[in-house]
Scaffold this motif. Structure first.
Motif, mmCIF file in Angstrom:
data_model
loop_
_atom_site.group_PDB
_atom_site.id
_atom_site.type_symbol
_atom_site.label_atom_id
_atom_site.label_comp_id
_atom_site.label_asym_id
_atom_site.label_seq_id
_atom_site.Cartn_x
_atom_site.Cartn_y
_atom_site.Cartn_z
ATOM 1 N N LYS A 4 1.225 -1.578 -0.084
ATOM 2 C CA LYS A 4 -0.088 -0.159 -0.341
ATOM 3 C C LYS A 4 1.347 1.025 0.648
ATOM 4 O O LYS A 4 1.777 1.158 0.919
ATOM 5 C CB LYS A 4 -0.774 -0.210 1.298
ATOM 6 N N PRO A 5 0.757 1.960 -0.719
ATOM 7 C CA PRO A 5 1.656 3.658 -0.596
ATOM 8 C C PRO A 5 1.257 4.078 0.668
ATOM 9 O O PRO A 5 0.132 3.973 1.409
ATOM 10 C CB PRO A 5 0.316 4.288 -1.301
ATOM 11 N N THR A 6 2.416 4.843 1.323
ATOM 12 C CA THR A 6 2.238 4.831 2.901
ATOM 13 C C THR A 6 1.604 6.761 2.507
ATOM 14 O O THR A 6 0.961 6.951 1.020
ATOM 15 C CB THR A 6 3.744 5.296 2.433
ATOM 16 N N GLU A 7 0.925 7.650 3.205
ATOM 17 C CA GLU A 7 0.592 8.690 3.189
ATOM 18 C C GLU A 7 1.013 9.346 2.341
ATOM 19 O O GLU A 7 2.235 9.718 2.730
ATOM 20 C CB GLU A 7 0.319 9.095 5.222
ATOM 21 N N LYS A 8 0.030 10.142 2.108
ATOM 22 C CA LYS A 8 0.488 11.115 0.525
ATOM 23 C C LYS A 8 1.193 11.775 1.058
ATOM 24 O O LYS A 8 2.513 12.283 0.628
ATOM 25 C CB LYS A 8 -1.044 12.048 0.558
ATOM 26 N N THR A 15 10.147 8.836 -4.564
ATOM 27 C CA THR A 15 9.533 8.596 -3.436
ATOM 28 C C THR A 15 7.926 7.474 -4.850
ATOM 29 O O THR A 15 8.224 6.384 -4.902
ATOM 30 C CB THR A 15 8.871 8.349 -2.433
ATOM 31 N N THR A 16 7.694 8.460 -4.882
ATOM 32 C CA THR A 16 6.147 7.864 -5.557
ATOM 33 C C THR A 16 6.343 7.910 -7.408
ATOM 34 O O THR A 16 6.136 6.643 -7.600
ATOM 35 C CB THR A 16 5.211 9.197 -5.746
ATOM 36 N N LEU A 17 7.386 7.975 -7.266
ATOM 37 C CA LEU A 17 7.994 7.720 -8.820
ATOM 38 C C LEU A 17 8.511 6.046 -8.854
ATOM 39 O O LEU A 17 7.958 5.257 -9.381
ATOM 40 C CB LEU A 17 9.048 8.173 -9.466
ATOM 41 N N LYS A 18 9.418 5.902 -7.937
ATOM 42 C CA LYS A 18 10.262 4.226 -7.390
ATOM 43 C C LYS A 18 8.807 3.852 -7.722
ATOM 44 O O LYS A 18 9.064 2.855 -7.855
ATOM 45 C CB LYS A 18 11.398 4.885 -6.110
ATOM 46 N N GLY A 44 -1.623 1.352 -8.149
ATOM 47 C CA GLY A 44 -0.162 2.558 -9.485
ATOM 48 C C GLY A 44 -1.460 3.680 -9.368
ATOM 49 O O GLY A 44 -0.820 4.858 -9.905
ATOM 50 N N ILE A 45 -2.806 3.784 -9.903
ATOM 51 C CA ILE A 45 -3.483 4.632 -9.421
ATOM 52 C C ILE A 45 -3.148 5.872 -9.406
ATOM 53 O O ILE A 45 -3.295 6.964 -9.544
ATOM 54 C CB ILE A 45 -5.254 4.419 -10.429
ATOM 55 N N VAL A 46 -4.056 5.736 -7.973
ATOM 56 C CA VAL A 46 -2.953 6.471 -6.611
ATOM 57 C C VAL A 46 -2.030 7.174 -6.856
ATOM 58 O O VAL A 46 -1.273 8.645 -6.441
ATOM 59 C CB VAL A 46 -3.820 5.767 -5.321
ATOM 60 N N LEU A 47 -1.124 5.951 -6.945
ATOM 61 C CA LEU A 47 0.485 6.862 -6.901
ATOM 62 C C LEU A 47 0.838 8.054 -8.239
ATOM 63 O O LEU A 47 1.068 8.927 -7.958
ATOM 64 C CB LEU A 47 1.814 5.939 -6.905
ATOM 65 N N ALA A 48 -0.125 7.482 -9.591
ATOM 66 C CA ALA A 48 0.488 8.031 -11.000
ATOM 67 C C ALA A 48 -0.852 9.972 -10.311
ATOM 68 O O ALA A 48 0.230 11.097 -11.052
ATOM 69 C CB ALA A 48 -0.710 7.615 -11.429
ATOM 70 N N ASN A 49 -1.371 9.599 -10.162
ATOM 71 C CA ASN A 49 -2.278 10.941 -9.480
ATOM 72 C C ASN A 49 -1.623 11.145 -8.494
ATOM 73 O O ASN A 49 -1.771 13.022 -8.389
ATOM 74 C CB ASN A 49 -3.787 10.532 -8.972
#
Length: 81
Positions: A4-8, A15-18, A44-49
């Motif tokens: 899961k992505p870390t807190e925004k 880090t998001t890109l990695k 991935g969608i969350v991170l791309a946004n």
């Protein structure tokens, strides 16, 4: 298992890109079960946004800085030898 992505607030652009690159690699491997692949895709969608948001924020900051220094002449950076 999908990470899961870390807190925004904690993620910077790099880090998001990695993390996004890791998701792409796992998805491209084709070895994930369907449910796990879907979870990775959602992350991935969350991170791309989030990455897009970070880029927009950087662009806004640059525009503000350029407006504040509108009278300053821009020139190429010269490397001292």
């Amino acid at each position: 298992m999908a990470k899961k992505p870390t807190e925004k607030a904690e993620l910077d652009f790099e880090t998001t890109l990695k993390q996004l690159e890791g998701i792409v690699t796992r998805l491209e491997s084709g070895s994930l079960p369907l449910e796990e692949a879907l979870k990775e895709f959602e992350n991935g969608i969350v991170l791309a946004n989030l990455g897009q948001e970070r880029l927009q924020q950087a662009e806004q900051r640059i525009q503000i800085l350029l407006k504040k220094n509108a009278t300053t002449e821009l020139s190429d950076y010269q490397i001292e030898e």
